[in-house]
Design an enzyme around this catalytic site. Structure first.
Site, short mmCIF file in Angstrom:
data_model
loop_
_atom_site.label_atom_id
_atom_site.label_comp_id
_atom_site.label_asym_id
_atom_site.label_seq_id
_atom_site.Cartn_x
_atom_site.Cartn_y
_atom_site.Cartn_z
N ARG A 241 0.86 -1.18 0.00
CA ARG A 241 0.00 0.00 0.00
C ARG A 241 0.90 1.24 0.00
O ARG A 241 1.63 1.48 0.97
CB ARG A 241 -0.92 0.00 1.22
CG ARG A 241 -1.94 1.13 1.21
CD ARG A 241 -3.04 0.90 2.22
NE ARG A 241 -2.59 1.02 3.59
CZ ARG A 241 -3.34 0.73 4.65
NH1 ARG A 241 -4.55 0.24 4.48
NH2 ARG A 241 -2.86 0.89 5.86
N SER B 219 -12.66 -4.63 1.39
CA SER B 219 -12.90 -4.04 2.71
C SER B 219 -14.40 -3.88 2.94
O SER B 219 -15.09 -3.24 2.13
CB SER B 219 -12.23 -2.67 2.81
OG SER B 219 -10.83 -2.80 2.82
N LYS C 182 -5.66 4.25 10.72
CA LYS C 182 -6.92 4.86 10.29
C LYS C 182 -7.80 5.10 11.52
O LYS C 182 -8.76 4.37 11.77
CB LYS C 182 -7.64 3.96 9.27
CG LYS C 182 -6.91 3.86 7.93
CD LYS C 182 -7.76 3.15 6.89
CE LYS C 182 -7.06 3.14 5.54
NZ LYS C 182 -7.88 2.51 4.49
#
Length: 218
Positions: free
Chosen positions: A40, A109, A139
């Protein structure tokens, strides 16, 4: 690759492992037992991302782990990754399937919502990611999910389940006991400045999973 999807799912983060340090940190996680590695790296440019992704794909092959690209099915196809992981705004499973083919993994997700998990499963996802289950430094604003949601997902879906969000060596086992096949870890793994600590943490997370049953040789 025939082994089931299970174990430590390591997710890289450009803020924690900037530049090419992602390569040594990822290898440390793989040495420690990560069975899946997700790349990522949204800030990287169009030249850097394929270069790093290709090198990470080779590392995963060396360690017998699966390599997943975040968000970008085209990049996953370009570097012959094992699959792609899609957020809710990253396009349809069907489009990723067209790009990657039937033999690649597509994860989605689903936050803490079983309706999104059902939709992803019906569209042909290969695994479902649920969370966040704990306070997350990666997050912090992500909506929370409960262990009861994970248990209900385990009851409803035969697909592999990934638990994400604030996962660390101290809380991973309760997610596994609630039905998670994999635990996805970012900060607790790659937040270490020393690769030796990355590897040691990966080993602790790997050890949270039950050992496979012993099979006598025939």
């Amino acid at each position: 690759m025939s082994q089931p999807l299970q174990g430590l799912y390591a997710i890289t983060d450009p803020d924690l492992t900037p530049g090419d340090r992602v390569l040594s940190a990822a290898e440390a996680a793989l040495r420690g037992g990560a069975t899946v590695l997700q790349y990522r790296d949204k800030p990287a440019d169009a030249t850097t991302r394929p270069h790093r992704a290709a090198r990470l794909a080779l590392l995963c092959k060396d360690y017998g782990a699966r390599f997943i690209v975040n968000d970008d099915a085209a990049l996953a196809a370009e570097v012959e990754a094992d699959g792609v992981h899609l957020g809710q705004s990253d396009g349809a499973v069907s489009r990723a399937r067209m790009l990657l083919g039937d033999d690649k993994l597509i994860g989605v997700s689903c936050h803490g919502r079983l309706d999104l998990a059902r939709k992803a499963a019906d569209e042909g996802a290969d695994y479902l990611a649920l969370g966040r289950f704990f306070e997350s430094r990666t997050k912090p604003g992500a909506p929370p999910a409960s262990l009861d949601t994970l248990r209900e997902a385990r009851r409803r879906f035969a697909l592999p389940l990934v638990a994400i969000g604030g996962v660390n060596p101290h809380n991973a086992r309760q997610l596994i006991e609630a039905g998670a096949d994999l635990v996805a870890v970012v900060h607790a793994l790659f937040g270490h400045a020393d690769d030796a600590d990355v590897e040691a943490t990966a080993r602790r997370l790997h050890a949270a999973f039950p050992a496979p049953p012993f099979k006598e040789s025939q």
